[in-house]
Write an enzyme that holds these catalytic residues in place. Structure first.
Site, short mmCIF file in Angstrom:
data_model
loop_
_atom_site.label_atom_id
_atom_site.label_comp_id
_atom_site.label_asym_id
_atom_site.label_seq_id
_atom_site.Cartn_x
_atom_site.Cartn_y
_atom_site.Cartn_z
N ASP A 178 14.66 -45.81 -19.32
CA ASP A 178 14.44 -44.73 -18.35
C ASP A 178 13.09 -44.90 -17.67
O ASP A 178 12.12 -44.21 -17.99
CB ASP A 178 14.53 -43.38 -19.08
CG ASP A 178 14.27 -42.19 -18.18
OD1 ASP A 178 14.54 -42.29 -16.96
OD2 ASP A 178 13.79 -41.16 -18.69
N LEU A 179 13.04 -45.83 -16.71
CA LEU A 179 11.78 -46.11 -16.01
C LEU A 179 11.79 -45.62 -14.57
O LEU A 179 10.77 -45.70 -13.88
CB LEU A 179 11.47 -47.62 -16.06
CG LEU A 179 11.30 -48.20 -17.47
CD1 LEU A 179 10.90 -49.67 -17.39
CD2 LEU A 179 10.29 -47.42 -18.28
N LYS A 180 12.92 -45.15 -14.10
CA LYS A 180 13.02 -44.51 -12.78
C LYS A 180 12.35 -45.35 -11.69
O LYS A 180 11.46 -44.90 -10.98
CB LYS A 180 12.41 -43.11 -12.80
CG LYS A 180 13.05 -42.16 -13.81
CD LYS A 180 12.39 -40.77 -13.75
CE LYS A 180 13.01 -39.81 -14.74
NZ LYS A 180 12.69 -40.14 -16.14
N ILE B 132 9.80 -50.91 -3.08
CA ILE B 132 10.54 -51.60 -2.03
C ILE B 132 11.77 -52.25 -2.65
O ILE B 132 11.79 -52.56 -3.85
CB ILE B 132 9.66 -52.63 -1.30
CG1 ILE B 132 9.19 -53.72 -2.27
CG2 ILE B 132 8.48 -51.94 -0.61
CD1 ILE B 132 8.46 -54.86 -1.58
N PRO B 133 12.85 -52.46 -1.86
CA PRO B 133 14.12 -52.93 -2.43
C PRO B 133 14.01 -54.19 -3.28
O PRO B 133 14.60 -54.27 -4.36
CB PRO B 133 14.98 -53.16 -1.18
CG PRO B 133 14.47 -52.16 -0.20
CD PRO B 133 12.99 -52.11 -0.43
N THR C 123 14.77 -32.46 -13.39
CA THR C 123 15.20 -31.15 -13.90
C THR C 123 14.06 -30.15 -14.00
O THR C 123 14.30 -28.96 -14.18
CB THR C 123 15.88 -31.29 -15.28
OG1 THR C 123 14.98 -31.91 -16.19
CG2 THR C 123 17.16 -32.10 -15.17
N ARG D 119 19.58 -28.18 -24.68
CA ARG D 119 18.89 -27.50 -25.78
C ARG D 119 19.91 -26.77 -26.64
O ARG D 119 20.59 -25.85 -26.16
CB ARG D 119 17.87 -26.49 -25.25
CG ARG D 119 16.69 -27.12 -24.49
CD ARG D 119 15.77 -27.85 -25.44
NE ARG D 119 14.58 -28.35 -24.77
CZ ARG D 119 14.47 -29.53 -24.19
NH1 ARG D 119 15.53 -30.33 -24.16
NH2 ARG D 119 13.33 -29.92 -23.63
#
Length: 233
Positions: free
Chosen positions: A59-61, A65-66, A119, A180
């Site tokens: 999970d490095l999001k 640039i492409p 979120t 949760r």
């Protein structure tokens, strides 16, 4: 592996993370490694999780640039992760190039998903960065762009699942943080739901962190959450 649970490993030290990992069963969950742990511990930590038979969501999001994002996604594939993500706000071309670079991997390619709206963000947060839309409107816009780019799914809040399922179809993966169990603290999440509620709404995978990782008995909490999930989803 059929579990819908992804345990978020949010630790400062490797020994703390591995202490938790060694208490839980890889047949009951996958693991998420985010920016903090990956920046500190790097690929060797991911390999340590693989050695323990866990699938890893990296999970490095990615958002750049492409060409840079595509190469980063390829590196994630070479590492053998199960899933990797990028920011949909990077645009269609960025997402298309990231997807294309995975073609040589065939069935061994990781799932490639996008992050739409974090979120933790609400209407005011979006307005402050120049987006005059509700979180739901922006999520739908970016999810549609993600699907157009050929990606496998999106990260979304549980409250967005039903409308995204209607918009994007049954095969589009919906990965849901903000989960949760009843009685848990909401932490820094603003749009939350119980595990059973999220699955009933149509989520494919649930990202759960502190309710498991900070529990006195993480293995029992993980088993309990899995047992609470609807069997027909």
């Amino acid at each position: 592996m059929t579990s819908k649970i992804i345990v978020a490993l949010d630790y400062e030290k490797e020994e703390e993370a591995l202490c938790l990992v060694d208490q839980i069963d890889p047949s009951l969950c996958r693991l998420k490694v985010g920016k903090e742990m990956f920046t500190t511990l790097g690929t060797k930590f991911v390999k340590a999780l693989h050695d323990r038979n866990f699938d890893v969501f990296l999970d490095l999001k990615f958002h750049d640039i492409p060409n840079t994002v595509a190469r980063a996604v390829r590196s994630a594939a070479d590492l053998g992760v199960w899933m990797v993500d990028l920011h949909a706000s990077g645009g269609l071309r960025m997402m298309e190039e990231a997807k294309k670079i995975l073609e040589p991997y065939g069935k061994d390619a990781p799932l490639l998903i996008s992050v739409t709206v974090l979120t933790s963000m609400e209407d005011l947060d979006l307005l402050q960065i120049g987006i005059n839309a509700s979180p739901m409107e922006q999520v739908i816009r970016l999810a549609n762009l993600t699907q157009r780019a050929g990606l496998d799914g999106v990260v979304c809040s549980p409250q967005e699942v039903e409308i995204l399922r209607a918009n994007c179809g049954k095969d589009f993966k919906l990965i849901t943080p903000g989960i949760r169990p009843i009685g848990s603290d909401f932490g820094d999440q603003r749009r939350v739901m119980t595990p059973a509620g999220a699955i009933q709404a149509g989520s494919d995978y649930l990202v759960i962190g502190r309710p498991i990782t900070q529990a006195d008995n993480p293995a029992e909490v993980l088993k309990s959450i899995n047992a609470s999930l609807p069997v027909n989803r």
